[in-house]
Design a protein around this motif. Structure first.
Motif, mmCIF file in Angstrom:
data_model
loop_
_atom_site.group_PDB
_atom_site.id
_atom_site.type_symbol
_atom_site.label_atom_id
_atom_site.label_comp_id
_atom_site.label_asym_id
_atom_site.label_seq_id
_atom_site.Cartn_x
_atom_site.Cartn_y
_atom_site.Cartn_z
ATOM 1 N N ASP A 181 4.513 -2.033 -0.040
ATOM 2 C CA ASP A 181 3.767 -0.861 -0.516
ATOM 3 C C ASP A 181 4.346 -0.381 -1.835
ATOM 4 O O ASP A 181 5.568 -0.386 -2.042
ATOM 5 N N THR A 183 4.403 2.559 -5.012
ATOM 6 C CA THR A 183 4.121 3.898 -5.526
ATOM 7 C C THR A 183 4.351 3.903 -7.029
ATOM 8 O O THR A 183 5.412 3.487 -7.500
ATOM 9 N N GLY A 214 0.730 -4.317 -0.945
ATOM 10 C CA GLY A 214 -0.011 -3.704 0.148
ATOM 11 C C GLY A 214 -0.678 -2.416 -0.291
ATOM 12 O O GLY A 214 -1.566 -2.412 -1.132
ATOM 13 N N LYS A 215 -0.226 -1.307 0.265
ATOM 14 C CA LYS A 215 -0.779 0.004 -0.096
ATOM 15 C C LYS A 215 -0.318 0.392 -1.501
ATOM 16 O O LYS A 215 0.846 0.185 -1.861
#
Length: 231
Positions: A181, A183, A214-215
């Motif tokens: 993930d 950010t 992923g995210k």
């Protein structure tokens, strides 16, 4: 080079027939061919292999290229900017031309002109008529490339930062991974960039296709405005 690989390339681009230098990332080559631009910073081009950012002939050659190796080859028009199309050369009335451009004072033979969202080159202007060539400036030309892959971006965080810079021209993002993930903390000023929304979704697609991300979270931080004593 595998599709999706992010690479830095030093290259020189010539018209193979006239041997005229068209573009280069190397300052010494620009000086050698009397094409040096003092207002430009010369540095390798960054691209993603197989993303279609380059002409098809160059993309095909990169597929078999290796880092730190010098290459030189020609690309025929069909795999570059295509053959010239006579149907893309149009003649219009001079009055139509004058009404269509923002500033008629900037018109000059050989200069680019935009009409109705199309960009061409003004070839002729006389007797109330104007001829505009909408072919790509390099249409019909055989191109000669010499290049060297100077760097392959391997680090995952650097790949993200590089893609962000390629899509926005900025290098002030903060990138952090938690497993797969991601950010991305965005600079505050980018919230006012109208092209950011499109660039963001294009970037997410590239990240998922080539980095296995992923995210993806885009994080905005708006710091409080400092209050001065006068306020």
């Amino acid at each position: 080079m595998d599709k999706g690989t992010i690479i830095h390339i030093d290259y020189d681009l010539f018209n193979a027939e006239t041997e005229r230098l068209i573009e280069t990332t190397r300052e010494e080559v620009a000086k050698e061919h009397d094409a040096h631009d003092e207002n430009r910073t010369y540095s390798p081009m960054v691209t993603v292999v197989g993303e279609g950012r380059l002409v098809s002939g160059f993309e095909a050659h990169l597929a078999d290229a290796e880092a730190d190796t010098d290459y030189a080859f020609d690309i025929e028009p069909a795999e570059a900017y295509g053959e010239r199309d006579a149907n893309l050369v149009e003649t219009i009335g001079q009055n139509v031309l004058m009404r269509s451009v923002r500033d008629p004072e900037t018109l000059a033979i050989g200069a680019p002109v935009e009409i109705g969202g199309r960009t061409g080159v003004l070839q002729f202007l006389s007797a109330g008529r104007a001829r505009i060539d909408y072919n790509h400036p390099l249409a019909g030309a055989t191109l000669r490339y010499s290049y060297r892959i100077t760097k392959v971006v391997e680090d995952r965080t650097e790949k993200v930062s590089t893609l962000l810079n390629m899509n926005t021209g900025r290098d002030d993002f903060e990138v952090a991974f938690d497993g797969d993930d991601l950010t991305v903390t965005t600079p505050e000023a980018i919230a006012y960039d109208q092209s950011w929304a499109y660039a963001k979704f294009s970037l997410v697609r590239t990240l998922r296709d080539h980095l296995g991300v992923g995210k993806v979270v885009f994080r905005e931080v708006h710091e409080p405005r400092a209050i001065t004593e006068e306020e």
